[in-house]
Design an enzyme around this catalytic site. Sequence first.
Site, PDB file in Angstrom:
ATOM      1  N   ASP A  96      49.580 -14.053 -16.377  1.00 22.89           N
ATOM      2  CA  ASP A  96      51.041 -14.144 -16.358  1.00 22.89           C
ATOM      3  C   ASP A  96      51.517 -14.389 -17.785  1.00 22.89           C
ATOM      4  OD1 ASP A  96      50.344 -16.759 -16.884  1.00 22.89           O
ATOM      5  OD2 ASP A  96      51.698 -17.622 -15.386  1.00 22.89           O
ATOM      6  N   LYS A 111      48.341  -8.252 -11.037  1.00 24.66           N
ATOM      7  CA  LYS A 111      48.440  -9.709 -11.183  1.00 24.66           C
ATOM      8  C   LYS A 111      48.523 -10.386  -9.824  1.00 24.66           C
ATOM      9  CE  LYS A 111      52.226 -11.926 -12.230  1.00 24.66           C
ATOM     10  NZ  LYS A 111      53.433 -12.479 -12.901  1.00 24.66           N
TER      11      LYS A 111
END
Length: 224
Positions: free
Chosen positions: A142, A124
Amino acid sequence: MKIPYSQEEITEIFRRFSVQRPEPVSELAYTNPFTLLVAVVLSAQATDAGVNKATRELFRVADNAAAMAALGEDAIREHIRTIGLYRNKAKNVAALAETLVAQHGGEVPGDRAALEALPGVGRKTASVVLNVAFGEETLAVDTHIFRIGNRLKLAPGATPEAVEQGLLRIIPQPYRRHAHHWLILHGRYVCKARKPDCEACVIADLCKAEIKTNDVPAPLHPIP
Protein backbone atom coordinates in the site's frame (compact mmCIF):
# COMPACT_ATOMS: atom_id res chain seq x y z
CA MET A 1 19.55 -3.12 -7.37
CA LYS A 2 21.98 -3.36 -4.46
CA ILE A 3 20.63 -2.05 -1.18
CA PRO A 4 22.71 -0.51 1.66
CA TYR A 5 21.89 -3.23 4.21
CA SER A 6 23.61 -6.46 5.12
CA GLN A 7 21.48 -9.57 5.54
CA GLU A 8 22.23 -9.41 9.26
CA GLU A 9 20.83 -5.87 9.44
CA ILE A 10 17.69 -6.86 7.56
CA THR A 11 17.15 -9.83 9.86
CA GLU A 12 17.58 -7.58 12.89
CA ILE A 13 15.07 -5.05 11.54
CA PHE A 14 12.37 -7.69 11.23
CA ARG A 15 13.35 -9.38 14.48
CA ARG A 16 12.67 -6.09 16.27
CA PHE A 17 9.35 -5.66 14.49
CA SER A 18 8.44 -9.18 15.64
CA VAL A 19 9.24 -8.33 19.25
CA GLN A 20 7.30 -5.08 19.04
CA ARG A 21 4.21 -6.70 17.49
CA PRO A 22 4.39 -10.50 17.97
CA GLU A 23 0.93 -11.16 16.50
CA PRO A 24 -0.04 -8.17 14.34
CA VAL A 25 -3.60 -8.00 13.08
CA SER A 26 -5.44 -5.95 10.49
CA GLU A 27 -7.05 -2.77 11.78
CA LEU A 28 -10.02 -3.43 9.49
CA ALA A 29 -13.01 -4.96 11.28
CA TYR A 30 -14.11 -8.30 9.83
CA THR A 31 -15.56 -11.62 11.00
CA ASN A 32 -14.79 -14.01 8.14
CA PRO A 33 -12.99 -14.11 4.77
CA PHE A 34 -15.95 -12.51 3.00
CA THR A 35 -16.23 -9.49 5.29
CA LEU A 36 -12.43 -9.16 5.15
CA LEU A 37 -12.55 -9.12 1.35
CA VAL A 38 -15.28 -6.48 1.29
CA ALA A 39 -13.51 -4.34 3.90
CA VAL A 40 -10.26 -4.40 1.90
CA VAL A 41 -12.09 -3.49 -1.32
CA LEU A 42 -13.70 -0.56 0.50
CA SER A 43 -10.42 0.59 2.07
CA ALA A 44 -8.95 1.94 -1.18
CA GLN A 45 -8.41 5.68 -0.71
CA ALA A 46 -10.15 5.49 2.67
CA THR A 47 -9.00 5.08 6.27
CA ASP A 48 -9.51 1.83 8.15
CA ALA A 49 -11.45 3.72 10.82
CA GLY A 50 -13.75 5.20 8.19
CA VAL A 51 -14.33 1.79 6.61
CA ASN A 52 -15.03 0.19 9.98
CA LYS A 53 -17.64 2.85 10.75
CA ALA A 54 -19.35 2.30 7.40
CA THR A 55 -19.33 -1.49 7.56
CA ARG A 56 -20.55 -1.88 11.13
CA GLU A 57 -24.21 -1.90 10.10
CA LEU A 58 -23.55 -3.29 6.62
CA PHE A 59 -21.97 -6.45 8.00
CA ARG A 60 -24.71 -6.79 10.60
CA VAL A 61 -27.26 -7.25 7.83
CA ALA A 62 -25.01 -8.95 5.26
CA ASP A 63 -21.96 -10.88 6.43
CA ASN A 64 -21.86 -13.40 3.60
CA ALA A 65 -21.92 -13.33 -0.19
CA ALA A 66 -25.53 -14.49 -0.58
CA ALA A 67 -26.87 -11.88 1.86
CA MET A 68 -24.78 -9.13 0.25
CA ALA A 69 -25.95 -10.08 -3.24
CA ALA A 70 -29.54 -10.06 -2.01
CA LEU A 71 -29.03 -6.66 -0.38
CA GLY A 72 -28.16 -5.17 -3.77
CA GLU A 73 -26.13 -2.24 -5.02
CA ASP A 74 -28.55 0.52 -3.97
CA ALA A 75 -28.74 -0.61 -0.34
CA ILE A 76 -24.99 -1.21 -0.17
CA ARG A 77 -24.42 2.30 -1.48
CA GLU A 78 -26.52 3.79 1.31
CA HIS A 79 -24.48 1.96 3.94
CA ILE A 80 -21.11 3.16 2.63
CA ARG A 81 -21.91 6.73 1.60
CA THR A 82 -19.40 8.10 4.12
CA ILE A 83 -16.34 6.64 2.40
CA GLY A 84 -14.59 7.77 -0.77
CA LEU A 85 -15.64 6.46 -4.18
CA TYR A 86 -18.67 4.86 -2.55
CA ARG A 87 -20.75 4.63 -5.75
CA ASN A 88 -18.18 2.59 -7.65
CA LYS A 89 -17.34 0.55 -4.56
CA ALA A 90 -21.01 -0.33 -4.01
CA LYS A 91 -21.20 -1.55 -7.60
CA ASN A 92 -18.08 -3.68 -7.13
CA VAL A 93 -19.18 -5.15 -3.80
CA ALA A 94 -22.57 -6.12 -5.22
CA ALA A 95 -20.94 -7.64 -8.31
CA LEU A 96 -18.27 -9.55 -6.39
CA ALA A 97 -20.92 -10.97 -4.03
CA GLU A 98 -22.96 -12.13 -7.02
CA THR A 99 -19.86 -13.65 -8.62
CA LEU A 100 -18.93 -15.50 -5.44
CA VAL A 101 -22.42 -16.99 -5.24
CA ALA A 102 -22.52 -17.93 -8.92
CA GLN A 103 -18.98 -19.23 -9.35
CA HIS A 104 -17.66 -20.20 -5.91
CA GLY A 105 -20.65 -21.38 -3.91
CA GLY A 106 -20.57 -18.16 -1.91
CA GLU A 107 -17.07 -18.88 -0.57
CA VAL A 108 -14.01 -16.65 -0.94
CA PRO A 109 -11.43 -18.56 -3.02
CA GLY A 110 -7.94 -19.03 -1.63
CA ASP A 111 -6.41 -18.68 -5.07
CA ARG A 112 -4.83 -15.48 -6.37
CA ALA A 113 -6.09 -15.79 -9.93
CA ALA A 114 -9.65 -16.43 -8.78
CA LEU A 115 -9.51 -13.52 -6.34
CA GLU A 116 -8.13 -11.09 -8.91
CA ALA A 117 -10.89 -12.10 -11.31
CA LEU A 118 -13.50 -10.75 -8.88
CA PRO A 119 -14.94 -7.26 -9.53
CA GLY A 120 -12.98 -4.56 -7.70
CA VAL A 121 -10.21 -6.92 -6.60
CA GLY A 122 -6.64 -6.20 -7.69
CA ARG A 123 -3.28 -7.61 -6.70
CA LYS A 124 -3.04 -5.67 -3.44
CA THR A 125 -6.49 -6.71 -2.24
CA ALA A 126 -5.86 -10.33 -3.19
CA SER A 127 -2.54 -10.29 -1.32
CA VAL A 128 -4.18 -8.98 1.85
CA VAL A 129 -6.89 -11.64 1.75
CA LEU A 130 -4.41 -14.43 1.02
CA ASN A 131 -2.21 -13.28 3.90
CA VAL A 132 -4.84 -12.54 6.54
CA ALA A 133 -7.51 -15.12 5.74
CA PHE A 134 -5.39 -17.96 4.36
CA GLY A 135 -2.02 -17.48 6.06
CA GLU A 136 0.01 -17.12 2.87
CA GLU A 137 3.33 -15.27 2.88
CA THR A 138 2.16 -12.49 0.59
CA LEU A 139 3.07 -8.84 0.88
CA ALA A 140 0.50 -6.26 -0.21
CA VAL A 141 2.16 -2.94 -1.03
CA ASP A 142 0.00 0.00 0.00
CA THR A 143 1.11 3.64 0.19
CA HIS A 144 2.84 3.06 3.54
CA ILE A 145 4.89 0.09 2.38
CA PHE A 146 5.69 1.76 -0.93
CA ARG A 147 6.98 4.79 0.98
CA ILE A 148 9.04 2.73 3.44
CA GLY A 149 10.52 0.50 0.76
CA ASN A 150 11.86 3.57 -1.00
CA ARG A 151 12.57 5.87 1.95
CA LEU A 152 14.50 3.28 3.95
CA LYS A 153 16.11 1.95 0.75
CA LEU A 154 15.05 -1.57 1.69
CA ALA A 155 13.40 -2.18 -1.66
CA PRO A 156 13.61 0.84 -3.96
CA GLY A 157 11.16 0.67 -6.82
CA ALA A 158 9.07 2.85 -9.10
CA THR A 159 5.98 0.66 -8.81
CA PRO A 160 4.25 -1.25 -6.00
CA GLU A 161 5.09 -4.49 -7.79
CA ALA A 162 8.79 -3.63 -7.86
CA VAL A 163 8.78 -2.80 -4.14
CA GLU A 164 6.86 -6.01 -3.41
CA GLN A 165 9.35 -8.19 -5.26
CA GLY A 166 12.27 -6.37 -3.67
CA LEU A 167 10.93 -6.93 -0.16
CA LEU A 168 10.08 -10.57 -0.78
CA ARG A 169 13.67 -11.13 -1.93
CA ILE A 170 15.22 -9.81 1.28
CA ILE A 171 12.80 -10.61 4.13
CA PRO A 172 14.02 -13.73 5.98
CA GLN A 173 11.68 -16.73 5.97
CA PRO A 174 10.63 -16.63 9.65
CA TYR A 175 9.30 -13.10 9.21
CA ARG A 176 7.46 -13.21 5.87
CA ARG A 177 4.08 -14.17 7.32
CA HIS A 178 3.66 -10.90 9.27
CA ALA A 179 5.97 -8.53 7.36
CA HIS A 180 2.99 -6.95 5.57
CA HIS A 181 1.41 -5.81 8.85
CA TRP A 182 4.67 -4.79 10.50
CA LEU A 183 5.59 -2.49 7.63
CA ILE A 184 2.10 -0.97 7.32
CA LEU A 185 1.87 -0.24 11.05
CA HIS A 186 5.41 1.14 11.12
CA GLY A 187 4.54 3.47 8.25
CA ARG A 188 1.19 4.45 9.73
CA TYR A 189 2.38 5.26 13.26
CA VAL A 190 6.14 5.88 13.15
CA CYS A 191 7.63 6.44 9.70
CA LYS A 192 4.83 8.80 8.70
CA ALA A 193 4.58 10.45 5.31
CA ARG A 194 5.03 14.08 6.27
CA LYS A 195 7.19 13.84 9.38
CA PRO A 196 8.67 10.53 10.56
CA ASP A 197 8.69 10.09 14.34
CA CYS A 198 12.30 8.95 14.50
CA GLU A 199 12.37 9.22 18.31
CA ALA A 200 9.79 6.42 18.47
CA CYS A 201 11.55 4.18 15.94
CA VAL A 202 12.92 0.85 17.15
CA ILE A 203 15.19 0.56 14.09
CA ALA A 204 16.58 4.12 14.12
CA ASP A 205 20.17 2.88 14.42
CA LEU A 206 19.79 0.58 11.41
CA CYS A 207 17.71 2.85 9.18
CA LYS A 208 19.44 4.27 6.10
CA ALA A 209 16.79 6.89 5.26
CA GLU A 210 18.24 10.27 4.41
CA ILE A 211 15.33 11.98 6.15
CA LYS A 212 15.90 10.41 9.58
CA THR A 213 16.68 12.70 12.51
CA ASN A 214 17.77 10.22 15.16
CA ASP A 215 20.24 7.32 15.43
CA VAL A 216 19.17 5.99 18.83
CA PRO A 217 16.54 3.24 18.69
CA ALA A 218 13.46 3.55 20.85
CA PRO A 219 13.08 1.00 23.67
CA LEU A 220 12.00 -2.34 22.28
CA HIS A 221 8.97 -3.82 24.00
CA PRO A 222 5.69 -5.39 22.86
CA ILE A 223 2.89 -2.99 22.00
CA PRO A 224 -0.39 -4.06 23.65
